[in-house]
Design a protein around this motif. Structure first.
Motif, PDB file in Angstrom:
ATOM      1  N   LEU A   1       0.848  -1.188   0.000  1.00 17.80           N
ATOM      2  CA  LEU A   1       0.000   0.000   0.000  1.00 17.80           C
ATOM      3  C   LEU A   1       0.884   1.239   0.000  1.00 17.80           C
ATOM      4  O   LEU A   1       1.874   1.290   0.713  1.00 17.80           O
ATOM      5  CB  LEU A   1      -0.881   0.040   1.252  1.00 17.80           C
ATOM      6  N   ALA A   2       0.503   2.227  -0.781  1.00 15.45           N
ATOM      7  CA  ALA A   2       1.237   3.495  -0.824  1.00 15.45           C
ATOM      8  C   ALA A   2       0.698   4.377   0.296  1.00 15.45           C
ATOM      9  O   ALA A   2      -0.328   5.038   0.146  1.00 15.45           O
ATOM     10  CB  ALA A   2       1.051   4.168  -2.183  1.00 15.45           C
ATOM     11  N   LEU A   3       1.372   4.342   1.442  1.00 16.56           N
ATOM     12  CA  LEU A   3       0.967   5.130   2.600  1.00 16.56           C
ATOM     13  C   LEU A   3       1.960   6.258   2.842  1.00 16.56           C
ATOM     14  O   LEU A   3       3.161   6.069   2.655  1.00 16.56           O
ATOM     15  CB  LEU A   3       0.903   4.253   3.855  1.00 16.56           C
ATOM     16  N   THR A   4       1.448   7.398   3.275  1.00 12.02           N
ATOM     17  CA  THR A   4       2.340   8.486   3.677  1.00 12.02           C
ATOM     18  C   THR A   4       2.986   8.090   5.004  1.00 12.02           C
ATOM     19  O   THR A   4       2.554   7.136   5.659  1.00 12.02           O
ATOM     20  CB  THR A   4       1.564   9.803   3.863  1.00 12.02           C
ATOM     21  N   ALA A   5       3.989   8.845   5.420  1.00  8.63           N
ATOM     22  CA  ALA A   5       4.672   8.546   6.683  1.00  8.63           C
ATOM     23  C   ALA A   5       3.689   8.586   7.854  1.00  8.63           C
ATOM     24  O   ALA A   5       3.735   7.721   8.737  1.00  8.63           O
ATOM     25  CB  ALA A   5       5.817   9.531   6.906  1.00  8.63           C
ATOM     26  N   ARG A   6       2.798   9.574   7.888  1.00 10.60           N
ATOM     27  CA  ARG A   6       1.810   9.686   8.978  1.00 10.60           C
ATOM     28  C   ARG A   6       0.805   8.535   8.932  1.00 10.60           C
ATOM     29  O   ARG A   6       0.437   7.988   9.966  1.00 10.60           O
ATOM     30  CB  ARG A   6       1.059  11.012   8.907  1.00 10.60           C
ATOM     31  N   GLU A   7       0.342   8.193   7.724  1.00 14.58           N
ATOM     32  CA  GLU A   7      -0.599   7.073   7.587  1.00 14.58           C
ATOM     33  C   GLU A   7       0.051   5.781   8.079  1.00 14.58           C
ATOM     34  O   GLU A   7      -0.563   5.013   8.818  1.00 14.58           O
ATOM     35  CB  GLU A   7      -1.044   6.921   6.142  1.00 14.58           C
ATOM     36  N   LEU A   8       1.295   5.565   7.687  1.00 12.35           N
ATOM     37  CA  LEU A   8       2.012   4.368   8.126  1.00 12.35           C
ATOM     38  C   LEU A   8       2.168   4.359   9.635  1.00 12.35           C
ATOM     39  O   LEU A   8       1.968   3.332  10.277  1.00 12.35           O
ATOM     40  CB  LEU A   8       3.384   4.287   7.448  1.00 12.35           C
ATOM     41  N   ALA A   9       2.491   5.500  10.215  1.00 11.33           N
ATOM     42  CA  ALA A   9       2.649   5.583  11.674  1.00 11.33           C
ATOM     43  C   ALA A   9       1.339   5.226  12.381  1.00 11.33           C
ATOM     44  O   ALA A   9       1.344   4.519  13.388  1.00 11.33           O
ATOM     45  CB  ALA A   9       3.118   6.979  12.078  1.00 11.33           C
ATOM     46  N   ILE A  10       0.225   5.691  11.841  1.00 12.47           N
ATOM     47  CA  ILE A  10      -1.077   5.364  12.438  1.00 12.47           C
ATOM     48  C   ILE A  10      -1.353   3.868  12.328  1.00 12.47           C
ATOM     49  O   ILE A  10      -1.749   3.226  13.305  1.00 12.47           O
ATOM     50  CB  ILE A  10      -2.202   6.183  11.769  1.00 12.47           C
ATOM     51  N   VAL A  11      -1.125   3.300  11.148  1.00 12.25           N
ATOM     52  CA  VAL A  11      -1.362   1.864  10.961  1.00 12.25           C
ATOM     53  C   VAL A  11      -0.470   1.053  11.898  1.00 12.25           C
ATOM     54  O   VAL A  11      -0.936   0.111  12.548  1.00 12.25           O
ATOM     55  CB  VAL A  11      -1.150   1.443   9.489  1.00 12.25           C
TER      56      VAL A  11
ATOM     57  N   VAL B   1      -7.240   8.873   8.867  1.00 11.90           N
ATOM     58  CA  VAL B   1      -7.954   7.602   9.021  1.00 11.90           C
ATOM     59  C   VAL B   1      -8.856   7.362   7.810  1.00 11.90           C
ATOM     60  O   VAL B   1      -8.915   6.247   7.284  1.00 11.90           O
ATOM     61  CB  VAL B   1      -8.748   7.559  10.353  1.00 11.90           C
ATOM     62  N   ALA B   2      -9.521   8.409   7.338  1.00  8.77           N
ATOM     63  CA  ALA B   2     -10.372   8.267   6.148  1.00  8.77           C
ATOM     64  C   ALA B   2      -9.539   7.858   4.936  1.00  8.77           C
ATOM     65  O   ALA B   2      -9.957   7.000   4.143  1.00  8.77           O
ATOM     66  CB  ALA B   2     -11.111   9.578   5.879  1.00  8.77           C
ATOM     67  N   ARG B   3      -8.354   8.445   4.789  1.00  2.29           N
ATOM     68  CA  ARG B   3      -7.471   8.083   3.663  1.00  2.29           C
ATOM     69  C   ARG B   3      -7.015   6.631   3.760  1.00  2.29           C
ATOM     70  O   ARG B   3      -6.954   5.913   2.756  1.00  2.29           O
ATOM     71  CB  ARG B   3      -6.238   8.984   3.648  1.00  2.29           C
ATOM     72  N   ILE B   4      -6.674   6.210   4.976  1.00  2.00           N
ATOM     73  CA  ILE B   4      -6.242   4.811   5.175  1.00  2.00           C
ATOM     74  C   ILE B   4      -7.378   3.876   4.790  1.00  2.00           C
ATOM     75  O   ILE B   4      -7.161   2.877   4.098  1.00  2.00           O
ATOM     76  CB  ILE B   4      -5.790   4.576   6.629  1.00  2.00           C
ATOM     77  N   ARG B   5      -8.586   4.189   5.229  1.00  2.00           N
ATOM     78  CA  ARG B   5      -9.739   3.349   4.884  1.00  2.00           C
ATOM     79  C   ARG B   5      -9.918   3.247   3.375  1.00  2.00           C
ATOM     80  O   ARG B   5     -10.181   2.171   2.852  1.00  2.00           O
ATOM     81  CB  ARG B   5     -11.010   3.907   5.519  1.00  2.00           C
ATOM     82  N   ARG B   6      -9.778   4.374   2.674  1.00  2.00           N
ATOM     83  CA  ARG B   6      -9.905   4.342   1.205  1.00  2.00           C
ATOM     84  C   ARG B   6      -8.861   3.408   0.610  1.00  2.00           C
ATOM     85  O   ARG B   6      -9.145   2.651  -0.312  1.00  2.00           O
ATOM     86  CB  ARG B   6      -9.756   5.742   0.622  1.00  2.00           C
ATOM     87  N   LYS B   7      -7.652   3.480   1.119  1.00  2.00           N
ATOM     88  CA  LYS B   7      -6.570   2.645   0.587  1.00  2.00           C
ATOM     89  C   LYS B   7      -6.776   1.168   0.915  1.00  2.00           C
ATOM     90  O   LYS B   7      -6.291   0.305   0.188  1.00  2.00           O
ATOM     91  CB  LYS B   7      -5.217   3.151   1.104  1.00  2.00           C
ATOM     92  N   LEU B   8      -7.496   0.885   1.994  1.00  3.63           N
ATOM     93  CA  LEU B   8      -7.796  -0.503   2.351  1.00  3.63           C
ATOM     94  C   LEU B   8      -8.914  -1.079   1.484  1.00  3.63           C
ATOM     95  O   LEU B   8      -9.100  -2.294   1.439  1.00  3.63           O
ATOM     96  CB  LEU B   8      -8.188  -0.605   3.831  1.00  3.63           C
ATOM     97  N   GLY B   9      -9.630  -0.213   0.800  1.00  4.41           N
ATOM     98  CA  GLY B   9     -10.672  -0.666  -0.126  1.00  4.41           C
ATOM     99  C   GLY B   9     -11.701  -1.564   0.528  1.00  4.41           C
ATOM    100  O   GLY B   9     -12.313  -1.190   1.527  1.00  4.41           O
ATOM    101  N   THR B  10     -11.855  -2.768  -0.013  1.00  8.74           N
ATOM    102  CA  THR B  10     -12.867  -3.692   0.504  1.00  8.74           C
ATOM    103  C   THR B  10     -12.555  -4.181   1.916  1.00  8.74           C
ATOM    104  O   THR B  10     -13.404  -4.779   2.556  1.00  8.74           O
ATOM    105  CB  THR B  10     -13.032  -4.911  -0.427  1.00  8.74           C
ATOM    106  N   HIS B  11     -11.341  -3.921   2.393  1.00  8.25           N
ATOM    107  CA  HIS B  11     -10.948  -4.323   3.751  1.00  8.25           C
ATOM    108  C   HIS B  11     -10.994  -3.144   4.729  1.00  8.25           C
ATOM    109  O   HIS B  11     -10.455  -3.233   5.828  1.00  8.25           O
ATOM    110  CB  HIS B  11      -9.551  -4.939   3.742  1.00  8.25           C
ATOM    111  N   ALA B  12     -11.648  -2.058   4.334  1.00 11.81           N
ATOM    112  CA  ALA B  12     -11.722  -0.860   5.175  1.00 11.81           C
ATOM    113  C   ALA B  12     -12.356  -1.142   6.530  1.00 11.81           C
ATOM    114  O   ALA B  12     -12.076  -0.456   7.511  1.00 11.81           O
ATOM    115  CB  ALA B  12     -12.501   0.242   4.457  1.00 11.81           C
ATOM    116  N   CYS B  13     -13.172  -2.180   6.602  1.00 13.36           N
ATOM    117  CA  CYS B  13     -13.841  -2.525   7.862  1.00 13.36           C
ATOM    118  C   CYS B  13     -12.847  -2.942   8.952  1.00 13.36           C
ATOM    119  O   CYS B  13     -13.206  -3.015  10.132  1.00 13.36           O
ATOM    120  CB  CYS B  13     -14.874  -3.621   7.642  1.00 13.36           C
ATOM    121  N   LEU B  14     -11.592  -3.202   8.577  1.00  8.40           N
ATOM    122  CA  LEU B  14     -10.578  -3.552   9.580  1.00  8.40           C
ATOM    123  C   LEU B  14     -10.226  -2.373  10.482  1.00  8.40           C
ATOM    124  O   LEU B  14      -9.723  -2.565  11.574  1.00  8.40           O
ATOM    125  CB  LEU B  14      -9.298  -4.054   8.895  1.00  8.40           C
ATOM    126  N   LEU B  15     -10.476  -1.163  10.010  1.00 12.76           N
ATOM    127  CA  LEU B  15     -10.180   0.044  10.789  1.00 12.76           C
ATOM    128  C   LEU B  15     -11.514   0.695  11.146  1.00 12.76           C
ATOM    129  O   LEU B  15     -12.148   1.330  10.316  1.00 12.76           O
ATOM    130  CB  LEU B  15      -9.302   1.001   9.986  1.00 12.76           C
TER     131      LEU B  15
END
Length: 101
Positions: free
Chosen positions: A27-37, A73-87
């Motif tokens: 997944l192409a995550l920004t540094a902040r998105e990765l830190a949150i995950v 968090v909204a961006r991470i969910r978009r990137k998770l696509g069909t697995h967005a329910c994990l967050l």
């Protein structure tokens, strides 16, 4: 913490490589998105308050930071696509990554 954490089948967080793979694709995550995950993955199955997340990643809880967390968090969910329910957002409490323990 382990080198890699298989959160829920298709989602793998590799702490050593600082990467997240979904169905084997990075997944192409920004540094902040990765830190949150990573922060949530370390605590998977447990509810994390927004304040814990902010304190860990920013060190202070200014109103602008609170809004940033929601956007990230909204961006991470978009990137998770069909697995967005994990967050999941636990209304009035914080966030949950994976299933409750």
């Amino acid at each position: 913490r382990s080198m890699a954490s298989n959160l829920n089948g298709p989602l793998v967080v590799d702490f050593e490589a600082r990467s997240v793979r979904l169905d084997g694709v990075a997944l192409a995550l920004t540094a902040r998105e990765l830190a949150i995950v990573e922060f949530l993955a370390e605590r998977r199955g447990r509810i994390v308050t927004r304040e814990q997340l902010i304190e860990s990643l920013w060190g202070e809880a200014k109103e602008s930071v609170r809004a940033s967390v929601d956007v990230l968090v909204a961006r991470i969910r978009r990137k998770l696509g069909t697995h967005a329910c994990l967050l999941r957002t636990m209304r009035g409490v914080g966030y949950l990554f994976g299933e409750l323990e």
